[in-house]
Write a protein that holds these residues in place. Sequence first.
Motif, PDB file in Angstrom:
ATOM      1  N   TYR A 162      30.584  42.616  64.711  1.00 25.81           N
ATOM      2  CA  TYR A 162      31.798  42.793  63.919  1.00 25.81           C
ATOM      3  C   TYR A 162      31.482  43.589  62.659  1.00 25.81           C
ATOM      4  CZ  TYR A 162      33.895  39.551  67.113  1.00 25.81           C
ATOM      5  OH  TYR A 162      34.365  38.970  68.256  1.00 25.81           O
ATOM      6  N   PRO A 163      32.067  44.798  62.536  1.00 22.38           N
ATOM      7  CA  PRO A 163      31.751  45.676  61.402  1.00 22.38           C
ATOM      8  C   PRO A 163      32.540  45.338  60.132  1.00 22.38           C
ATOM      9  CG  PRO A 163      33.261  46.791  62.861  1.00 22.38           C
ATOM     10  CD  PRO A 163      32.945  45.454  63.496  1.00 22.38           C
ATOM     11  N   VAL A 164      32.626  44.070  59.812  1.00 15.44           N
ATOM     12  CA  VAL A 164      33.332  43.625  58.610  1.00 15.44           C
ATOM     13  C   VAL A 164      32.384  42.745  57.796  1.00 15.44           C
ATOM     14  CG1 VAL A 164      35.609  43.669  59.691  1.00 15.44           C
ATOM     15  CG2 VAL A 164      34.280  41.583  59.770  1.00 15.44           C
ATOM     16  N   GLU A 165      32.771  42.497  56.548  1.00 20.75           N
ATOM     17  CA  GLU A 165      31.993  41.600  55.702  1.00 20.75           C
ATOM     18  C   GLU A 165      32.191  40.167  56.179  1.00 20.75           C
ATOM     19  OE1 GLU A 165      30.073  42.235  52.873  1.00 20.75           O
ATOM     20  OE2 GLU A 165      30.249  44.372  53.286  1.00 20.75           O
ATOM     21  N   LEU A 166      31.104  39.477  56.440  1.00 24.42           N
ATOM     22  CA  LEU A 166      31.136  38.065  56.800  1.00 24.42           C
ATOM     23  C   LEU A 166      30.203  37.330  55.851  1.00 24.42           C
ATOM     24  CD1 LEU A 166      30.836  38.278  60.682  1.00 24.42           C
ATOM     25  CD2 LEU A 166      32.805  37.453  59.406  1.00 24.42           C
ATOM     26  N   TYR A 167      30.550  36.089  55.554  1.00 30.82           N
ATOM     27  CA  TYR A 167      29.716  35.274  54.676  1.00 30.82           C
ATOM     28  C   TYR A 167      29.519  33.909  55.294  1.00 30.82           C
ATOM     29  CZ  TYR A 167      31.127  38.894  51.451  1.00 30.82           C
ATOM     30  OH  TYR A 167      31.373  40.112  50.875  1.00 30.82           O
ATOM     31  N   LEU A 168      28.313  33.394  55.156  1.00 35.16           N
ATOM     32  CA  LEU A 168      27.990  32.042  55.575  1.00 35.16           C
ATOM     33  C   LEU A 168      27.746  31.270  54.288  1.00 35.16           C
ATOM     34  CD1 LEU A 168      27.683  30.701  58.326  1.00 35.16           C
ATOM     35  CD2 LEU A 168      25.257  31.208  58.240  1.00 35.16           C
ATOM     36  N   THR A 178      37.406  36.185  56.227  1.00 37.54           N
ATOM     37  CA  THR A 178      38.681  36.556  55.618  1.00 37.54           C
ATOM     38  C   THR A 178      38.980  38.050  55.656  1.00 37.54           C
ATOM     39  OG1 THR A 178      37.643  36.567  53.443  1.00 37.54           O
ATOM     40  CG2 THR A 178      38.812  34.565  54.098  1.00 37.54           C
ATOM     41  N   THR A 179      37.991  38.891  55.884  1.00 38.76           N
ATOM     42  CA  THR A 179      38.248  40.337  55.896  1.00 38.76           C
ATOM     43  C   THR A 179      38.709  40.834  57.263  1.00 38.76           C
ATOM     44  OG1 THR A 179      35.929  40.834  56.385  1.00 38.76           O
ATOM     45  CG2 THR A 179      36.574  40.760  54.058  1.00 38.76           C
ATOM     46  N   MET A 180      38.845  39.934  58.235  1.00 35.86           N
ATOM     47  CA  MET A 180      39.256  40.332  59.584  1.00 35.86           C
ATOM     48  C   MET A 180      40.772  40.330  59.731  1.00 35.86           C
ATOM     49  SD  MET A 180      36.674  38.295  62.079  1.00 35.86           S
ATOM     50  CE  MET A 180      34.929  38.615  62.077  1.00 35.86           C
ATOM     51  N   ASP A 181      41.278  41.284  60.521  1.00 36.37           N
ATOM     52  CA  ASP A 181      42.699  41.233  60.862  1.00 36.37           C
ATOM     53  C   ASP A 181      42.890  40.129  61.906  1.00 36.37           C
ATOM     54  OD1 ASP A 181      42.460  42.315  63.638  1.00 36.37           O
ATOM     55  OD2 ASP A 181      41.903  44.170  62.596  1.00 36.37           O
ATOM     56  N   ASP A 182      44.144  39.771  62.171  1.00 41.21           N
ATOM     57  CA  ASP A 182      44.438  38.630  63.047  1.00 41.21           C
ATOM     58  C   ASP A 182      43.859  38.778  64.452  1.00 41.21           C
ATOM     59  OD1 ASP A 182      45.738  37.298  61.037  1.00 41.21           O
ATOM     60  OD2 ASP A 182      47.733  37.970  61.633  1.00 41.21           O
ATOM     61  N   GLU A 183      43.975  39.961  65.021  1.00 46.80           N
ATOM     62  CA  GLU A 183      43.478  40.177  66.386  1.00 46.80           C
ATOM     63  C   GLU A 183      41.959  40.030  66.445  1.00 46.80           C
ATOM     64  OE1 GLU A 183      43.251  43.825  69.575  1.00 46.80           O
ATOM     65  OE2 GLU A 183      45.032  43.684  68.307  1.00 46.80           O
ATOM     66  N   THR A 184      41.276  40.631  65.490  1.00 48.45           N
ATOM     67  CA  THR A 184      39.813  40.536  65.436  1.00 48.45           C
ATOM     68  C   THR A 184      39.380  39.106  65.168  1.00 48.45           C
ATOM     69  OG1 THR A 184      39.726  42.804  64.610  1.00 48.45           O
ATOM     70  CG2 THR A 184      37.741  41.489  64.353  1.00 48.45           C
ATOM     71  N   LYS A 239      39.460  37.023  68.339  1.00 48.02           N
ATOM     72  CA  LYS A 239      38.320  37.355  69.210  1.00 48.02           C
ATOM     73  C   LYS A 239      37.036  36.736  68.645  1.00 48.02           C
ATOM     74  CE  LYS A 239      35.880  41.238  71.371  1.00 48.02           C
ATOM     75  NZ  LYS A 239      34.700  40.456  71.530  1.00 48.02           N
ATOM     76  N   PHE A 240      36.848  36.837  67.331  1.00 44.74           N
ATOM     77  CA  PHE A 240      35.664  36.273  66.683  1.00 44.74           C
ATOM     78  C   PHE A 240      35.603  34.766  66.882  1.00 44.74           C
ATOM     79  CE2 PHE A 240      33.647  34.542  62.774  1.00 44.74           C
ATOM     80  CZ  PHE A 240      32.360  35.022  62.999  1.00 44.74           C
ATOM     81  N   LEU A 241      36.721  34.082  66.677  1.00 43.64           N
ATOM     82  CA  LEU A 241      36.751  32.625  66.853  1.00 43.64           C
ATOM     83  C   LEU A 241      36.442  32.230  68.296  1.00 43.64           C
ATOM     84  CD1 LEU A 241      39.795  31.664  64.625  1.00 43.64           C
ATOM     85  CD2 LEU A 241      37.356  31.363  64.124  1.00 43.64           C
ATOM     86  N   LYS A 242      36.901  33.020  69.237  1.00 42.48           N
ATOM     87  CA  LYS A 242      36.584  32.760  70.641  1.00 42.48           C
ATOM     88  C   LYS A 242      35.092  32.952  70.886  1.00 42.48           C
ATOM     89  CE  LYS A 242      37.674  34.257  75.308  1.00 42.48           C
ATOM     90  NZ  LYS A 242      38.317  35.270  76.138  1.00 42.48           N
ATOM     91  N   ASP A 243      34.517  34.018  70.307  1.00 41.37           N
ATOM     92  CA  ASP A 243      33.097  34.311  70.494  1.00 41.37           C
ATOM     93  C   ASP A 243      32.188  33.242  69.895  1.00 41.37           C
ATOM     94  OD1 ASP A 243      33.760  36.641  71.822  1.00 41.37           O
ATOM     95  OD2 ASP A 243      33.248  37.981  70.163  1.00 41.37           O
ATOM     96  N   ILE A 244      32.592  32.647  68.764  1.00 43.82           N
ATOM     97  CA  ILE A 244      31.736  31.648  68.098  1.00 43.82           C
ATOM     98  C   ILE A 244      32.156  30.220  68.426  1.00 43.82           C
ATOM     99  CG2 ILE A 244      31.134  33.216  66.220  1.00 43.82           C
ATOM    100  CD1 ILE A 244      33.002  31.390  64.424  1.00 43.82           C
TER     101      ILE A 244
END
Length: 80
Positions: A23-29, A60-66, A69-74
Motif C-alpha cells: 500500500y503506497p500510503v502512509e501507515l503507522y503502527l 487514516t490516509t486511505m480512501d474507503d475502497e483501499t 481491501k487493506f482490512l481484508k488483507d490484514i
Amino acid sequence: MNVEINILGLKNAEKFSSICQNYPVELYLRSGQFCVDPKSMLGVLAIFYSASDPVFVDPTTMDDETLQKFLKDINQYVKK
C-alpha cells in the motif's frame, strides 16, 4: 480510525509488514507513546516485543475502497 492488531512471531511480523508494503500510503503502527512504520519488519517486531499497551495500525490516509481491501488483507491480524 485505528485498528487493534495482534502479531505473534517472526513469520507473522514478516507477513504483516509485507502486506503493508503493498500500500503506497502512509501507515503507522502505534502503541502508547511508540510509533513505527509497519512496512518495516524490524519496526513491527520492536513494537510488539517492547510495548505493553495494545497495538493499533492507523490507516487514516486511505480512501474507503483501499481501506476495505487493506482490512481484508490484514484480517488474520485484527484483534477480535
